[in-house]
Design an enzyme around this catalytic site. Structure first.
Site, PDB file in Angstrom:
ATOM      1  N   GLU A  29      72.018  60.230 -24.029  1.00  0.00           N
ATOM      2  CA  GLU A  29      71.552  59.900 -22.457  1.00  0.00           C
ATOM      3  C   GLU A  29      70.083  60.439 -22.470  1.00  0.00           C
ATOM      4  OE1 GLU A  29      73.374  62.121 -19.322  1.00  0.00           O
ATOM      5  OE2 GLU A  29      72.116  60.960 -17.658  1.00  0.00           O
ATOM      6  N   GLU A  54      65.245  65.281 -22.262  1.00  0.00           N
ATOM      7  CA  GLU A  54      64.995  65.518 -20.847  1.00  0.00           C
ATOM      8  C   GLU A  54      63.505  66.188 -20.929  1.00  0.00           C
ATOM      9  OE1 GLU A  54      65.962  64.806 -17.293  1.00  0.00           O
ATOM     10  OE2 GLU A  54      63.888  65.777 -17.262  1.00  0.00           O
ATOM     11  N   ASP A 104      62.872  57.403 -13.998  1.00  0.00           N
ATOM     12  CA  ASP A 104      61.832  57.483 -13.149  1.00  0.00           C
ATOM     13  C   ASP A 104      61.050  55.753 -12.968  1.00  0.00           C
ATOM     14  OD1 ASP A 104      61.931  59.771 -12.927  1.00  0.00           O
ATOM     15  OD2 ASP A 104      60.394  60.630 -14.452  1.00  0.00           O
ATOM     16  N   ASP A 140      68.474  52.740  -8.766  1.00  0.00           N
ATOM     17  CA  ASP A 140      68.379  52.446  -7.245  1.00  0.00           C
ATOM     18  C   ASP A 140      67.243  51.320  -7.347  1.00  0.00           C
ATOM     19  OD1 ASP A 140      66.957  54.772  -8.133  1.00  0.00           O
ATOM     20  OD2 ASP A 140      65.865  54.325  -6.191  1.00  0.00           O
TER      21      ASP A 140
END
Ligand SMILES: C[S@@+](CC[C@H](N)C(=O)[O-])C[C@H]1O[C@@H](n2cnc3c(N)ncnc32)[C@H](O)[C@@H]1O
Length: 314
Positions: A29, A54, A104, A140
């Site tokens: 991920e 991350e 992002d 989104d």
């Protein structure tokens, strides 16, 4: 191995069995945020070996605490750039699936280069995935979605299959935020059909990284930030400190090698026949070319302060 992957744990490349002491699908991920989705994947698929990258330290700690609370062990959390793991760490043909949830979007034109899902990334990923492996994107952001679909197709490696997002991707921290604002969510599977061969770039591991100089550290300074450029990166000597219990100096150095960034501590200390400069193991760094360049950057600065280079073992 701890569930937190340290730079010194890494090899380039690294097989699934170097990372996990059992076999099972290797799933990655990108940008796991607070780790909610990794937690979901681990409980829904206990046979999967999960790796997450991350860049935010705060998020890594939140995810680490979450994994510990849930007793999840078959996960490896890496604080750093996903691009680095994909290009340099994962072996060819090792990944079953990759998930990217709410990346992002970098909406400003001058920041577009920061977007992860671009042709070069897709092409490298094609050879790290197992045959028929997929990347799953949920976002989104309509414009980044369209951009990623186009880039995936332009890579000539992926079929893009658009569809509704899997329900669990609508439960991440960011998904909830956008859902509360009733924003539409977009989803696609990028299924690899063609592999462009490209081997991981081995980052050379160098054992002995030190230098000796003639002269004294007593009168060096004042210090100003130093930058050393080298093929493939930069070493930034950010600050210098005097040690209280000896005549030594400590230098805080940042090395950047493409997408791999390390914060290093380089020490210079007096010995009876001169001054010794070397890497300190503080922070468990990976001994890369960037480390060697950091030692050289500090050595260069000391030479500019009147010391004389004796020998380097870098
Ligand atoms: C908008 S947040 C989404 C977090 C999480 N996936 C979620 O859905 O709640 C994007 C995350 O990706 C991380 N990130 C951005 N670029 C990255 C990169 N190249 N490698 C790893 N993480 C990255 C950011 O630090 C941030 O936590």
């Amino acid at each position: 191995m701890s569930i937190l992957l340290k730079a010194s744990d890494l090899k380039t490349p690294m097989s699934a069995s170097d990372l996990f002491s059992r076999t099972g699908p290797l799933v990655f991920e990108v940008g796991f945020g607070d780790g909610r989705y990794l937690e979901h994947l681990a409980s829904a698929n206990p046979e999967w070996n999960l790796v997450g990258a991350e860049v935010s330290l705060g998020s890594v700690w939140r995810a680490y605490r979450r994994m510990n609370r849930s007793g999840i062990r078959e996960v490896r959390l890496f604080k750093g750039n996903a691009r680095f793991l994909v290009r340099d760490v994962f072996e060819e043909g090792s990944l079953d699936r990759v998930f990217v949830n709410f990346p992002d979007p970098w909406p400003r034109k001058k920041h577009l280069k920061n977007r992860l899902l671009q042709v070069p990334f897709f092409q490298i990923l094609s050879s790290r995935l197992k045959p028929g492996g997929s990347l799953f994107l949920t976002t989104d952001h309509p414009e980044y979605f369209e951009f990623s679909v186009q880039q995936g197709q332009e890579s000539l490696c992926f079929d893009v299959i658009q569809g509704p997002p899997p329900p669990a991707t609508l439960e991440t921290k960011y998904a909830r935020k956008w859902r509360d604002q009733q924003k539409p969510i977009f989803h696609a599977e990028f299924r690899c059909h063609t592999v462009i061969p490209s081997a991981p770039r081995p980052i050379s591991s160098i054992e002995m990284q030190h230098a000796t100089l003639k002269g004294s550290l007593e009168n060096v300074g004042p210090f100003t930030k130093q930058v050393r450029r080298f093929e493939g990166g930069h070493a930034f000597v950010m600050e210098a400190y005097r040690e209280l219990d000896s005549q030594g100096l400590l230098f805080k150095v940042i090395s950047e090698e493409q997408d791999f960034r390390q914060e290093l501590l380089i020490q210079a200390w007096p010995k009876k026949d001169g001054v010794y400069v070397s890497l300190q193991p503080f922070g468990d760094p990976m001994t890369t070319k960037g480390v060697r360049e950091a030692v050289l950057a500090v050595t260069d600065w000391l030479v500019s302060q009147g010391l004389e280079l004796d020998q380097t073992w870098v």
